[in-house]
Design a protein around this motif. Structure first.
Motif, PDB file in Angstrom:
ATOM      1  N   LEU A  31      61.902  61.200  44.756  1.00  0.00           N
ATOM      2  CA  LEU A  31      60.491  61.537  44.578  1.00  0.00           C
ATOM      3  C   LEU A  31      60.333  62.697  43.596  1.00  0.00           C
ATOM      4  CD1 LEU A  31      57.531  61.135  45.374  1.00  0.00           C
ATOM      5  CD2 LEU A  31      57.916  62.686  47.300  1.00  0.00           C
ATOM      6  N   VAL A  32      61.188  63.714  43.720  1.00  0.00           N
ATOM      7  CA  VAL A  32      61.124  64.850  42.799  1.00  0.00           C
ATOM      8  C   VAL A  32      61.346  64.399  41.365  1.00  0.00           C
ATOM      9  CG1 VAL A  32      62.290  66.985  42.104  1.00  0.00           C
ATOM     10  CG2 VAL A  32      61.776  66.581  44.517  1.00  0.00           C
ATOM     11  N   THR A  33      62.350  63.565  41.162  1.00  0.00           N
ATOM     12  CA  THR A  33      62.646  63.073  39.811  1.00  0.00           C
ATOM     13  C   THR A  33      61.474  62.280  39.243  1.00  0.00           C
ATOM     14  OG1 THR A  33      65.009  62.948  40.337  1.00  0.00           O
ATOM     15  CG2 THR A  33      64.236  61.685  38.428  1.00  0.00           C
ATOM     16  N   GLU A  34      60.888  61.430  40.057  1.00  0.00           N
ATOM     17  CA  GLU A  34      59.785  60.590  39.596  1.00  0.00           C
ATOM     18  C   GLU A  34      58.547  61.428  39.273  1.00  0.00           C
ATOM     19  OE1 GLU A  34      58.244  56.983  38.389  1.00  0.00           O
ATOM     20  OE2 GLU A  34      60.268  57.413  39.116  1.00  0.00           O
ATOM     21  N   VAL A  35      58.272  62.427  40.090  1.00  0.00           N
ATOM     22  CA  VAL A  35      57.109  63.298  39.846  1.00  0.00           C
ATOM     23  C   VAL A  35      57.302  64.079  38.548  1.00  0.00           C
ATOM     24  CG1 VAL A  35      55.825  65.304  40.685  1.00  0.00           C
ATOM     25  CG2 VAL A  35      56.446  63.477  42.261  1.00  0.00           C
ATOM     26  N   ILE A  36      58.498  64.598  38.335  1.00  0.00           N
ATOM     27  CA  ILE A  36      58.775  65.335  37.096  1.00  0.00           C
ATOM     28  C   ILE A  36      58.581  64.422  35.891  1.00  0.00           C
ATOM     29  CG2 ILE A  36      60.591  66.452  35.747  1.00  0.00           C
ATOM     30  CD1 ILE A  36      61.671  67.613  38.357  1.00  0.00           C
ATOM     31  N   ASN A  37      59.048  63.182  35.984  1.00  0.00           N
ATOM     32  CA  ASN A  37      58.887  62.229  34.870  1.00  0.00           C
ATOM     33  C   ASN A  37      57.415  61.970  34.575  1.00  0.00           C
ATOM     34  OD1 ASN A  37      61.636  61.963  34.521  1.00  0.00           O
ATOM     35  ND2 ASN A  37      61.808  60.168  35.836  1.00  0.00           N
ATOM     36  N   GLN A  38      56.608  61.866  35.620  1.00  0.00           N
ATOM     37  CA  GLN A  38      55.193  61.566  35.416  1.00  0.00           C
ATOM     38  C   GLN A  38      54.406  62.756  34.871  1.00  0.00           C
ATOM     39  OE1 GLN A  38      52.851  59.610  38.332  1.00  0.00           O
ATOM     40  NE2 GLN A  38      54.309  57.941  38.705  1.00  0.00           N
ATOM     41  N   LEU A  39      54.777  63.964  35.298  1.00  0.00           N
ATOM     42  CA  LEU A  39      53.984  65.138  34.932  1.00  0.00           C
ATOM     43  C   LEU A  39      54.520  65.892  33.726  1.00  0.00           C
ATOM     44  CD1 LEU A  39      53.166  66.643  38.455  1.00  0.00           C
ATOM     45  CD2 LEU A  39      51.770  65.121  37.049  1.00  0.00           C
ATOM     46  N   SER A  40      55.709  65.536  33.241  1.00  0.00           N
ATOM     47  CA  SER A  40      56.318  66.295  32.145  1.00  0.00           C
ATOM     48  C   SER A  40      55.502  66.220  30.863  1.00  0.00           C
ATOM     49  CB  SER A  40      57.742  65.790  31.878  1.00  0.00           C
ATOM     50  OG  SER A  40      57.731  64.415  31.546  1.00  0.00           O
ATOM     51  N   ALA A  41      54.637  65.209  30.738  1.00  0.00           N
ATOM     52  CA  ALA A  41      53.791  65.129  29.548  1.00  0.00           C
ATOM     53  C   ALA A  41      52.726  66.228  29.537  1.00  0.00           C
ATOM     54  CB  ALA A  41      53.125  63.758  29.464  1.00  0.00           C
ATOM     55  N   ARG A  42      52.434  66.808  30.720  1.00  0.00           N
ATOM     56  CA  ARG A  42      51.418  67.866  30.800  1.00  0.00           C
ATOM     57  C   ARG A  42      52.036  69.228  31.093  1.00  0.00           C
ATOM     58  NH1 ARG A  42      46.159  66.384  31.153  1.00  0.00           N
ATOM     59  NH2 ARG A  42      45.645  68.281  32.273  1.00  0.00           N
ATOM     60  N   PHE A  43      53.000  69.272  31.991  1.00  0.00           N
ATOM     61  CA  PHE A  43      53.703  70.511  32.295  1.00  0.00           C
ATOM     62  C   PHE A  43      54.979  70.141  33.045  1.00  0.00           C
ATOM     63  CE2 PHE A  43      51.345  69.642  36.107  1.00  0.00           C
ATOM     64  CZ  PHE A  43      52.115  70.140  37.147  1.00  0.00           C
ATOM     65  N   LEU A  44      55.880  71.117  33.197  1.00  0.00           N
ATOM     66  CA  LEU A  44      57.143  70.879  33.891  1.00  0.00           C
ATOM     67  C   LEU A  44      57.051  71.436  35.309  1.00  0.00           C
ATOM     68  CD1 LEU A  44      59.849  71.665  31.180  1.00  0.00           C
ATOM     69  CD2 LEU A  44      59.139  69.435  32.057  1.00  0.00           C
ATOM     70  N   PRO A  45      56.816  70.563  36.296  1.00  0.00           N
ATOM     71  CA  PRO A  45      56.734  71.060  37.674  1.00  0.00           C
ATOM     72  C   PRO A  45      58.112  71.465  38.188  1.00  0.00           C
ATOM     73  CG  PRO A  45      56.641  68.664  37.660  1.00  0.00           C
ATOM     74  CD  PRO A  45      56.648  69.096  36.220  1.00  0.00           C
ATOM     75  N   THR A  46      58.155  72.479  39.005  1.00  0.00           N
ATOM     76  CA  THR A  46      59.411  72.913  39.606  1.00  0.00           C
ATOM     77  C   THR A  46      59.637  72.143  40.907  1.00  0.00           C
ATOM     78  OG1 THR A  46      58.334  74.677  40.858  1.00  0.00           O
ATOM     79  CG2 THR A  46      59.115  75.208  38.623  1.00  0.00           C
ATOM     80  N   PRO A  47      60.900  71.996  41.330  1.00  0.00           N
ATOM     81  CA  PRO A  47      61.155  71.322  42.618  1.00  0.00           C
ATOM     82  C   PRO A  47      60.426  71.994  43.784  1.00  0.00           C
ATOM     83  CG  PRO A  47      63.190  71.486  41.348  1.00  0.00           C
ATOM     84  CD  PRO A  47      62.156  72.275  40.606  1.00  0.00           C
TER      85      PRO A  47
END
Length: 704
Positions: free
Chosen positions: A658-674
């Motif tokens: 889930l963490v990996t998938e969320v990072i992939n989806q949001l990386s276009a706007r910002f880099l979420p931390t775990p």
């Protein structure tokens, strides 16, 4: 021939090779005649007996009886003579290339005794490569001692060109690749790092001098060598980072913003803090310098690196690190765009404007926290649109289109909505004027959709924010506000209007003695000035006799004190002093008294009274903290929405996945931390969107 072989001078070497070439030529001629005479034997007997042809046997006889005779092998002397001629030519001496070509062709045509390789491949070529390696190794050591990187690589390129010319002139084509490999290995690969680090004349100096021609030569030599190319890329990457650190050092005074905004006294000996305007100029300079630096390296990509994708990626990675190392990068880039769209693009051609926009979008592409840029860009765009400060509507629309291409329609949805609101507001203003043509003055109201626009009220306390909603305009304007509200609700039923005066402006005419001036003021300033006009018109006195304290002005207008102080400073303490203040000082206290300045004079007829700190400027630490808090809340919502979308589609998922998938989806706007994602998961579990599996706490189930 024996005398020539026993005394191997340059002239004797040439004579030996000429003799061998002549002997070979005569032998080939004789064998061609014999071949024609014995043609029938070749076609019938030799073919059926599976024997070599007559011509092949003749070549073997020449090899065994002339070149490889057991008593003293002529092939050894021929090879030495050829190598001596090559060495002499490398020293700049003249050699007979025709003779050399004839001898080399002979060695290429003759097969060894096992018929696996040619005599050339068996004897001459290995010796040629071995001597070439020794020669180029010694040349590399000598040149590194007294050549700079540009001179060294140019000499290496000249050597390479000369060797390839030699291959084309008289060596076997198969030697070209091996000889090039030896040359590059000895001159470049073994010294790749040393060449780039030559003191005062290495890669850094070439980059700083912008010597594109020398860089092109250097790059061409490093390109075929993976290890050397990696060293070159690492050096360029490091130099860009170093230049980025220098640019970042120029922003060090911005860190003093918190101290400059504080109320404490400065320690003795500490330099005077820069003004906000100076800091803003410094921030704009950082972006401009960064764009200019990128232009330099982009030119290197075109002129020196042949648009190589790996070199482009190296440069881009370096600029990504430089930009994102600055925590204010998103704000400063938006501020730079704001400055250019308000005034910086004036007197520039369409091509120059497009270039500036392209470069700023490129810098935006390098940003990791694109949502922070969106926050600042919306705020700056709102001010440009509402205050009418934009220089070119086409440039504004073009930039939004470029951002849409970069990040998709969802990113620019609110920006496009802001432009749509302004167009609808212009239509409403024309319609209202037609409905009430006897209004007596022109009035237009910008009707804004709250979901599109950022908060436009000035940074004030929560108490002041509440007071701003209760501001009432002066009596002469109150009827107009009510008329427009009624007109709008007739056009848009089911809507509600909330009036905000913080971003409005007005053009008013005021008479000072015998002279009349037209002032462009903020809406709040207009409310304040109308108090003096209204008070002065209540009897035979004029407005110069009206005297109001800060507290009285606040009671009459309802403007919160935090906002009122800035407006009064602009009217009484700035360049144009429309009001006089007693006592005269920069600070505004509740008991200070203001009167209309009838003695005001100016050479200009039309005067704009700017509100204090009304211009777009770099944020103070307090403002930055508020912005980051707003951005942080938006990120929480985005993270939660992404988790819900993913879990709704997958139904069940491990935490790591889930963490990996969320990072992939949001990386276009910002880099979420775990940690951010973990906290968002916890909030969704509390609100019954997700559930931990009773068998595995790392496994989440989606609750419909």
């Amino acid at each position: 021939m024996e005398a020539v072989r026993s005394n191997p001078t340059l002239a004797n070497n040439e004579a030996l090779l000429a003799s061998v070439r002549m002997l070979w030529s005569e032998h080939v001629t004789a064998m061609l005649v014999i071949k024609d005479v014995l043609m029938y034997v070749d076609k019938v007997y030799v073919k059926n007996a599976h024997l070599p042809s007559v011509y092949e046997m003749g070549m073997g006889v020449f090899r065994d009886q002339v070149l490889l005779a057991s008593r003293k092998r002529l092939s050894t002397d021929v090879a030495k003579a050829v190598l001596a001629q090559v060495a002499a030519e490398r020293r700049g001496e003249h050699v007979d290339r025709t003779v050399l070509r004839g001898v080399v062709n002979m060695l290429v045509e003759l097969q060894d005794t096992d018929h696996l390789r040619t005599v050339y491949e068996e004897g001459l070529e290995p010796q040629l490569l071995m001597e070439s390696r020794a020669y180029f190794s010694s040349m590399a050591k000598a040149r590194l001692a007294d050549h700079g990187a540009a001179a060294y690589t140019q000499a290496a390129q000249n050597d390479l060109d000369a060797e390839m010319d030699r291959v084309r002139a008289y060596l076997a084509p198969s030697t070209g690749t091996a000889l090039q490999s030896v040359l590059l290995d000895e001159l470049i690969d073994k010294h790749a790092d040393s060449i780039l680090r030559i003191p005062e004349a290495g890669l850094v100096q070439l980059l700083d001098r912008r010597d594109a021609a020398a860089l092109k030569v250097l790059y061409g030599l490093y390109l075929p060598l993976p290890a050397a190319l990696s060293t070159l890329q690492s050096s360029i990457h490091g130099h860009v980072l170093e230049l980025g650190e220098r640019l970042a050092a120029s922003l060090a005074p911005l860190a003093a913003t918190a101290n400059a905004d504080g109320k404490g006294e400065k320690p003795a000996g500490q330099p005077q803090a820069l003004t906000l305007a100076a800091k803003t100029a410094m921030a704009l300079r950082w972006v401009q310098d960064l764009l200019e630096l990128y232009d330099v390296y982009d030119e290197f990509l075109h002129a020196s690196f042949n648009e190589n994708p790996s070199m482009r990626q190296t440069i881009h990675d370096a600029f990504i690190k430089v930009i994102n190392a600055n925590s204010r990068a998103a704000e400063l880039l938006s501020l730079f765009i704001d400055d250019n769209l308000k005034s910086g693009l004036r007197r520039k051609s369409e091509q120059e404007i497009d270039h500036v926009l392209e470069r700023t979008v490129l810098m935006f592409r390098f940003l990791q926290n694109k949502d922070a840029f969106e926050h600042y860009y919306k705020l700056h765009l709102a001010k440009r649109l509402l205050l009418g400060r934009t220089l070119s509507d086409d440039a504004e629309q073009s930039l939004v289109s470029k951002l849409k291409v970069e990040c998709g329609s969802q990113f620019t949805l609110k920006l496009e909505g802001m432009f749509k609101d302004m167009q609808l507001s212009a239509d409403l203003a024309r319609g209202f004027k037609d409905v009430d043509p006897l209004l007596g003055f022109d009035m237009s109201a910008s009707v804004l959709t709250p979901t599109y626009w950022p908060p436009l009220a000035p940074q004030v306390s929560e108490e002041a924010q509440k007071e701003m909603h209760s501001i009432e305009p002066p009596a002469p304007l109150r009827g107009v506000v009510e008329s427009f509200t009624k007109y709008y609700l007739q056009q848009r039923s089911g809507r509600r209007l909330t009036w905000q005066y913080s971003m409005g402006s007005a053009d008013i005419k005021l008479q000072f003695g015998n002279r009349t001036y037209e002032l462009n003021v903020s809406t709040y300033q207009m409310f304040i000035l109308m108090l003096f006009a209204d008070s002065g018109s209540g009897d035979d006195s004029d407005s110069s006799e009206v005297s109001l304290t800060t507290t009285e002005i606040q009671q009459h207008t309802g403007i919160p004190n935090e906002v009122l102080v800035r407006q009064l400073q602009s009217l009484a303490c700035a360049k144009y002093r429309i009001l006089t203040k007693a006592p005269m000082s920069r600070d505004v206290r509740p008991t200070d008294r203001f009167t209309f300045n009838t003695g005001f004079k100016s050479a200009q007829y039309r005067i704009r009274i700017p509100a204090v700190a009304a211009k777009s400027s770099v944020e103070t630490e307090k403002e930055k903290s508020a912005s980051m808090a707003t951005i942080g809340m938006e990120r929480q919502y985005l993270a939660e929405a992404a988790i819900v979308r993913i879990m709704k589609a997958r139904k069940q998922m491990l935490h790591e996945q889930l963490v990996t998938e969320v990072i992939n989806q949001l990386s276009a706007r910002f880099l979420p931390t775990p940690k951010m994602i973990k906290d968002a998961v916890g909030r969704l579990i509390d609100r019954d969107y997700l559930q931990r599996s009773p068998d595995d706490p790392r496994l989440y189930n989606y609750l419909a």
